[in-house]
Motif scaffolding. Structure first.
Motif, PDB file in Angstrom:
ATOM      1  N   UNK A  48      10.425 -41.949  47.564  1.00 31.00           N
ATOM      2  CA  UNK A  48       9.139 -42.527  47.186  1.00 31.00           C
ATOM      3  C   UNK A  48       9.281 -43.145  45.797  1.00 31.00           C
ATOM      4  N   UNK A  49       8.671 -44.313  45.630  1.00 30.20           N
ATOM      5  CA  UNK A  49       8.691 -44.950  44.306  1.00 30.20           C
ATOM      6  C   UNK A  49       7.750 -44.184  43.395  1.00 30.20           C
ATOM      7  N   UNK A  50       8.308 -43.331  42.578  1.00 28.92           N
ATOM      8  CA  UNK A  50       7.522 -42.529  41.654  1.00 28.92           C
ATOM      9  C   UNK A  50       8.445 -41.848  40.684  1.00 28.92           C
ATOM     10  N   UNK A  51       7.868 -41.067  39.805  1.00 26.66           N
ATOM     11  CA  UNK A  51       8.674 -40.335  38.837  1.00 26.66           C
ATOM     12  C   UNK A  51       7.938 -39.085  38.382  1.00 26.66           C
ATOM     13  N   UNK A  52       8.717 -38.144  37.879  1.00 23.36           N
ATOM     14  CA  UNK A  52       8.131 -36.902  37.387  1.00 23.36           C
ATOM     15  C   UNK A  52       8.048 -36.949  35.864  1.00 23.36           C
ATOM     16  N   UNK A  53       7.092 -36.187  35.335  1.00 28.72           N
ATOM     17  CA  UNK A  53       6.852 -36.081  33.898  1.00 28.72           C
ATOM     18  C   UNK A  53       6.500 -34.637  33.582  1.00 28.72           C
ATOM     19  N   UNK A  54       7.078 -34.110  32.512  1.00 32.56           N
ATOM     20  CA  UNK A  54       6.649 -32.818  31.984  1.00 32.56           C
ATOM     21  C   UNK A  54       5.611 -33.115  30.918  1.00 32.56           C
ATOM     22  N   UNK A  55       4.418 -32.540  31.075  1.00 33.32           N
ATOM     23  CA  UNK A  55       3.318 -32.901  30.184  1.00 33.32           C
ATOM     24  C   UNK A  55       2.441 -31.697  29.862  1.00 33.32           C
ATOM     25  N   UNK A  56       1.843 -31.768  28.673  1.00 33.31           N
ATOM     26  CA  UNK A  56       0.893 -30.752  28.225  1.00 33.31           C
ATOM     27  C   UNK A  56      -0.504 -31.318  28.467  1.00 33.31           C
ATOM     28  N   UNK A 106      11.153 -37.574  33.956  1.00 33.60           N
ATOM     29  CA  UNK A 106      11.957 -36.379  34.135  1.00 33.60           C
ATOM     30  C   UNK A 106      12.837 -36.572  35.365  1.00 33.60           C
ATOM     31  N   UNK A 107      13.193 -35.522  36.027  1.00 28.68           N
ATOM     32  CA  UNK A 107      14.130 -35.561  37.150  1.00 28.68           C
ATOM     33  C   UNK A 107      13.510 -36.178  38.398  1.00 28.68           C
ATOM     34  N   UNK A 108      14.365 -36.783  39.238  1.00 31.04           N
ATOM     35  CA  UNK A 108      13.881 -37.262  40.524  1.00 31.04           C
ATOM     36  C   UNK A 108      13.762 -36.067  41.473  1.00 31.04           C
ATOM     37  N   UNK A 109      13.185 -36.282  42.611  1.00 35.36           N
ATOM     38  CA  UNK A 109      12.887 -35.163  43.515  1.00 35.36           C
ATOM     39  C   UNK A 109      14.142 -34.424  43.974  1.00 35.36           C
ATOM     40  N   UNK A 110      15.256 -35.126  44.124  1.00 34.06           N
ATOM     41  CA  UNK A 110      16.490 -34.470  44.560  1.00 34.06           C
ATOM     42  C   UNK A 110      16.984 -33.496  43.493  1.00 34.06           C
ATOM     43  N   UNK A 111      16.796 -33.846  42.226  1.00 31.50           N
ATOM     44  CA  UNK A 111      17.297 -33.015  41.123  1.00 31.50           C
ATOM     45  C   UNK A 111      16.335 -31.896  40.731  1.00 31.50           C
ATOM     46  N   UNK A 112      15.154 -31.862  41.318  1.00 32.21           N
ATOM     47  CA  UNK A 112      14.192 -30.797  41.002  1.00 32.21           C
ATOM     48  C   UNK A 112      14.545 -29.537  41.779  1.00 32.21           C
ATOM     49  N   UNK A 113      15.660 -28.950  41.414  1.00 29.98           N
ATOM     50  CA  UNK A 113      16.171 -27.757  42.082  1.00 29.98           C
ATOM     51  C   UNK A 113      15.512 -26.508  41.504  1.00 29.98           C
ATOM     52  N   UNK A 165      20.277 -35.732  30.408  1.00 33.46           N
ATOM     53  CA  UNK A 165      20.237 -36.905  31.279  1.00 33.46           C
ATOM     54  C   UNK A 165      18.840 -37.525  31.342  1.00 33.46           C
ATOM     55  N   UNK A 166      17.860 -36.894  30.678  1.00 30.82           N
ATOM     56  CA  UNK A 166      16.467 -37.352  30.697  1.00 30.82           C
ATOM     57  C   UNK A 166      15.973 -37.620  29.281  1.00 30.82           C
ATOM     58  N   UNK A 167      16.483 -38.653  28.620  1.00 27.61           N
ATOM     59  CA  UNK A 167      15.975 -38.920  27.263  1.00 27.61           C
ATOM     60  C   UNK A 167      14.495 -39.301  27.311  1.00 27.61           C
ATOM     61  N   UNK A 168      13.742 -38.924  26.290  1.00 24.61           N
ATOM     62  CA  UNK A 168      12.316 -39.271  26.272  1.00 24.61           C
ATOM     63  C   UNK A 168      12.103 -40.778  26.447  1.00 24.61           C
ATOM     64  N   UNK A 169      11.181 -41.110  27.325  1.00 22.72           N
ATOM     65  CA  UNK A 169      10.829 -42.508  27.611  1.00 22.72           C
ATOM     66  C   UNK A 169      12.059 -43.326  27.991  1.00 22.72           C
ATOM     67  N   UNK A 205      -5.987 -26.598  22.554  1.00 19.01           N
ATOM     68  CA  UNK A 205      -4.987 -25.531  22.631  1.00 19.01           C
ATOM     69  C   UNK A 205      -4.002 -25.906  23.725  1.00 19.01           C
ATOM     70  N   UNK A 206      -2.740 -26.002  23.359  1.00 17.54           N
ATOM     71  CA  UNK A 206      -1.682 -26.210  24.336  1.00 17.54           C
ATOM     72  C   UNK A 206      -1.318 -24.847  24.899  1.00 17.54           C
ATOM     73  N   UNK A 207      -1.582 -24.658  26.184  1.00 17.91           N
ATOM     74  CA  UNK A 207      -1.290 -23.356  26.784  1.00 17.91           C
ATOM     75  C   UNK A 207      -0.558 -23.470  28.115  1.00 17.91           C
ATOM     76  N   UNK A 208      -0.212 -24.718  28.491  1.00 19.23           N
ATOM     77  CA  UNK A 208       0.402 -24.914  29.806  1.00 19.23           C
ATOM     78  C   UNK A 208       1.294 -26.154  29.770  1.00 19.23           C
ATOM     79  N   UNK A 209       2.359 -26.114  30.533  1.00 20.98           N
ATOM     80  CA  UNK A 209       3.241 -27.253  30.747  1.00 20.98           C
ATOM     81  C   UNK A 209       3.194 -27.575  32.237  1.00 20.98           C
ATOM     82  N   UNK A 210       2.849 -28.814  32.547  1.00 13.40           N
ATOM     83  CA  UNK A 210       2.770 -29.253  33.946  1.00 13.40           C
ATOM     84  C   UNK A 210       3.939 -30.165  34.282  1.00 13.40           C
ATOM     85  N   UNK A 211       4.456 -30.007  35.478  1.00  9.74           N
ATOM     86  CA  UNK A 211       5.380 -30.973  36.055  1.00  9.74           C
ATOM     87  C   UNK A 211       4.530 -31.849  36.963  1.00  9.74           C
ATOM     88  N   UNK A 212       4.298 -33.083  36.527  1.00 10.80           N
ATOM     89  CA  UNK A 212       3.435 -33.998  37.273  1.00 10.80           C
ATOM     90  C   UNK A 212       4.286 -35.059  37.958  1.00 10.80           C
TER      91      UNK A 212
END
Length: 179
Positions: free
Chosen positions: A5-13, A51-58, A113-117, A155-162
């Motif tokens: 799928x044409x998309x990407x993952x992001x780790x975000x607060x 962040x990582x593509x779906x295959x690398x989200x092990x 392997x995932x430099x910011x931006x 308050x930062x209290x969670x990290x989401x993989x979106x």
């Protein structure tokens, strides 16, 4: 998690305090990126993306992210100062910024392997995106629009993989900070 799928993952607060404003701007510009997932918070500070593509989200990669989230304690921050990047992105700067910078650094160290931006910027500046300059949008007009929402004490209290894809933005996983 779909592959191919044409998309990407992001780790975000997530920053729920600014969700009404950011969601309204997203609806205004691009309804394809309005999420139907109730866990998805459009207002966020990116920790690492793309962040990582779906295959690398092990399981191993997800456990590593979970360990970093666990080692990062929750923290308070304020969003008030509006600024504009040279590329026209209007944003809020978190104060203090160093907890976000440390989180990004820890994630990047773990996933080189995932430099910011995707390495597009020499300096990584923690921020919450509000808008983009256009014929109708200026930093001043955005400052006026967001004025009823700032200062936002957060308050930062969670990290989401979106996951971001047209018509399919959603949260894949979440980790509490410091748990």
């Amino acid at each position: 998690m779909s592959s191919g799928v044409a998309g990407h993952s992001v780790l975000q607060v997530p920053v729920p305090q600014l969700e009404p404003f950011v969601l309204s701007r997203t609806r205004h510009y691009d309804t394809d990126y309005v999420s139907a997932d109730p866990r998805f918070v459009h207002a966020h500070v990116t920790a690492l993306g793309p962040f990582l593509d779906t295959v690398a989200l092990t399981d191993e990669a997800l456990d590593l992210v979970g360990g970093i989230a666990c080692a990062t304690g929750p923290f308070e921050f304020t969003l008030e100062s509006v600024d504009t990047f040279p590329n026209g992105i209007i944003h809020l700067l978190p104060e203090p910024a160093h907890p976000f910078a440390r989180l990004t650094g820890a994630l990047w160290d773990a996933f080189p392997q995932c430099p910011p931006y995707a390495g597009a910027f020499a300096d990584v500046v923690p921020h919450l995106t509000l808008d983009a300059l256009s014929d109708d949008v200026t930093e001043e007009s955005t400052r006026a629009l967001v004025s009823g929402h700032v200062p936002a004490r957060c308050r930062a209290d969670r990290l989401d993989l979106a996951w971001y894809e047209p018509g399919g933005c959603r949260v894949l996983r979440s980790w509490p900070l410091g748990a």
